[in-house]
Design an enzyme around this catalytic site. Structure first.
Site, mmCIF file in Angstrom:
data_model
loop_
_atom_site.group_PDB
_atom_site.id
_atom_site.type_symbol
_atom_site.label_atom_id
_atom_site.label_comp_id
_atom_site.label_asym_id
_atom_site.label_seq_id
_atom_site.Cartn_x
_atom_site.Cartn_y
_atom_site.Cartn_z
ATOM 1 N N LYS A 296 0.829 -1.212 0.000
ATOM 2 C CA LYS A 296 0.000 0.000 0.000
ATOM 3 C C LYS A 296 0.866 1.266 0.000
ATOM 4 C CE LYS A 296 -3.943 -2.276 2.276
ATOM 5 N NZ LYS A 296 -5.025 -2.098 3.275
ATOM 6 N N TYR B 28 -12.301 -2.595 -3.855
ATOM 7 C CA TYR B 28 -12.844 -2.752 -2.500
ATOM 8 C C TYR B 28 -14.374 -2.701 -2.471
ATOM 9 C CZ TYR B 28 -8.262 -2.515 -0.201
ATOM 10 O OH TYR B 28 -6.993 -2.788 0.258
ATOM 11 N N PHE C 226 -15.714 2.699 6.959
ATOM 12 C CA PHE C 226 -14.344 3.104 6.626
ATOM 13 C C PHE C 226 -14.076 3.177 5.121
ATOM 14 C CE2 PHE C 226 -14.355 -1.509 7.515
ATOM 15 C CZ PHE C 226 -13.846 -2.016 6.333
ATOM 16 N N ARG D 46 2.877 -6.177 9.099
ATOM 17 C CA ARG D 46 2.114 -5.056 9.649
ATOM 18 C C ARG D 46 2.678 -4.589 10.983
ATOM 19 N NH1 ARG D 46 -3.412 -7.693 7.440
ATOM 20 N NH2 ARG D 46 -3.748 -6.366 5.614
ATOM 21 N N HIS E 242 -2.008 -5.544 1.592
ATOM 22 C CA HIS E 242 -3.276 -6.262 1.441
ATOM 23 C C HIS E 242 -2.946 -7.653 0.929
ATOM 24 C CE1 HIS E 242 -7.325 -7.367 0.174
ATOM 25 N NE2 HIS E 242 -6.749 -7.844 -0.904
ATOM 26 N N ARG F 91 -1.010 -14.376 4.437
ATOM 27 C CA ARG F 91 -1.739 -13.788 5.565
ATOM 28 C C ARG F 91 -0.945 -13.915 6.860
ATOM 29 N NH1 ARG F 91 -6.519 -11.887 4.362
ATOM 30 N NH2 ARG F 91 -7.436 -12.072 6.439
ATOM 31 N N THR G 71 -5.006 -7.461 10.566
ATOM 32 C CA THR G 71 -5.368 -6.236 9.831
ATOM 33 C C THR G 71 -4.988 -4.983 10.621
ATOM 34 O OG1 THR G 71 -7.214 -7.425 8.858
ATOM 35 C CG2 THR G 71 -7.301 -5.033 8.729
ATOM 36 N N ASN H 155 -2.102 0.236 6.658
ATOM 37 C CA ASN H 155 -1.611 -1.028 7.234
ATOM 38 C C ASN H 155 -0.681 -1.806 6.304
ATOM 39 O OD1 ASN H 155 -3.542 -2.002 5.499
ATOM 40 N ND2 ASN H 155 -4.518 -3.367 6.984
ATOM 41 N N GLU I 105 -9.441 -11.193 -7.294
ATOM 42 C CA GLU I 105 -8.513 -10.066 -7.135
ATOM 43 C C GLU I 105 -7.371 -10.139 -8.145
ATOM 44 O OE1 GLU I 105 -9.352 -9.069 -2.425
ATOM 45 O OE2 GLU I 105 -7.415 -9.938 -2.988
HETATM 46 P P1 CMP Z 1 -7.358 -4.759 3.551
HETATM 47 O O1 CMP Z 1 -6.885 -6.145 3.792
HETATM 48 O O2 CMP Z 1 -6.705 -4.027 2.429
HETATM 49 O O3 CMP Z 1 -8.940 -4.775 3.305
HETATM 50 C C1 CMP Z 1 -9.760 -3.686 3.613
HETATM 51 C C2 CMP Z 1 -9.043 -2.614 4.384
HETATM 52 O O4 CMP Z 1 -9.879 -1.690 5.073
HETATM 53 C C3 CMP Z 1 -8.208 -3.236 5.471
HETATM 54 O O5 CMP Z 1 -7.120 -3.908 4.894
HETATM 55 C C4 CMP Z 1 -7.878 -2.023 6.333
HETATM 56 O O6 CMP Z 1 -6.730 -1.332 5.885
HETATM 57 C C5 CMP Z 1 -9.084 -1.100 6.109
HETATM 58 N N1 CMP Z 1 -9.890 -0.926 7.296
HETATM 59 C C6 CMP Z 1 -10.107 0.240 7.940
HETATM 60 N N2 CMP Z 1 -10.894 0.070 9.002
HETATM 61 C C7 CMP Z 1 -11.195 -1.249 9.056
HETATM 62 C C8 CMP Z 1 -11.975 -2.053 9.943
HETATM 63 N N3 CMP Z 1 -12.618 -1.537 10.993
HETATM 64 N N4 CMP Z 1 -12.058 -3.381 9.693
HETATM 65 C C9 CMP Z 1 -11.433 -3.929 8.621
HETATM 66 N N5 CMP Z 1 -10.687 -3.208 7.748
HETATM 67 C C10 CMP Z 1 -10.559 -1.885 7.964
#
Ligand code: CMP
Length: 142
Positions: free
Chosen positions: A10, A50, A58, A103, A116, A86, A92, A113, A127
């Site tokens: 990211k 997304y 969010f 992370r 992805h 993962r 996350t 973060n 994806e």
């Molecule tokens: P990612 O795996 O890229 O998928 C969705 C993204 O939304 C996640 O990583 C986070 O960076 C972001 N995000 C922000 N707030 C939240 C939340 N409360 N729960 C999950 N993802 C979140």
């Protein structure tokens, strides 16, 4: 089984000049990079990628963040690649990510973060197809 998964480094991690360190974690874990592209996502691309989150509170912050700078998008291939990636990424929310995960080491917040990774076989297929045509994915052998 040998799987493929989609990974995105990211904008926060690209800005930190951490692409190489993150690639090195993939490679040391036995994952092979079989396709890669650096790109500046458009708002439409980020919203499309997304789309599953579009009703979440969010969503707008997530899209704004993902278009704030270039990202590095790659397909990783290897034994159990989806779960392995993962595991390397960690939770996350970086505050909950285990020590030594990407992370924990590179991310600042749940929004910024660092990486992805696809969360399952069906998402991985979708994806990967979102970013790469089949002929852009290279065949690699041991
Ligand atoms: P990612 O795996 O890229 O998928 C969705 C993204 O939304 C996640 O990583 C986070 O960076 C972001 N995000 C922000 N707030 C939240 C939340 N409360 N729960 C999950 N993802 C979140």
């Amino acid at each position: 089984a040998v799987e493929q998964t989609l990974s995105i480094i990211k904008p926060d991690a690209v800005a930190k000049n951490a692409i190489g360190e993150i690639y090195s974690r993939f490679e040391k874990a036995g994952l092979r990079i079989v396709a890669a592209r650096m790109m500046q996502l458009s708002r439409e691309q980020a919203e499309g990628f997304y789309a599953v989150h579009k009703e979440r509170p969010f969503f707008n912050d997530l899209v704004s963040f993902m278009i704030s700078g270039p990202v590095m998008v790659q397909v990783l291939e290897g034994e159990d690649a989806i779960a392995k990636n993962r595991g390397l990424m960690g939770a996350t929310n970086p505050k909950e990510a285990a020590p030594g995960t990407i992370r924990a080491d590179f991310a600042e917040s749940i929004d910024a973060n660092a990486v992805h990774g696809s969360d399952g076989a069906d998402t991985a297929r979708e994806e990967i197809a979102f970013f790469f045509r089949p002929e852009e994915i290279c065949k690699r052998t041991l």
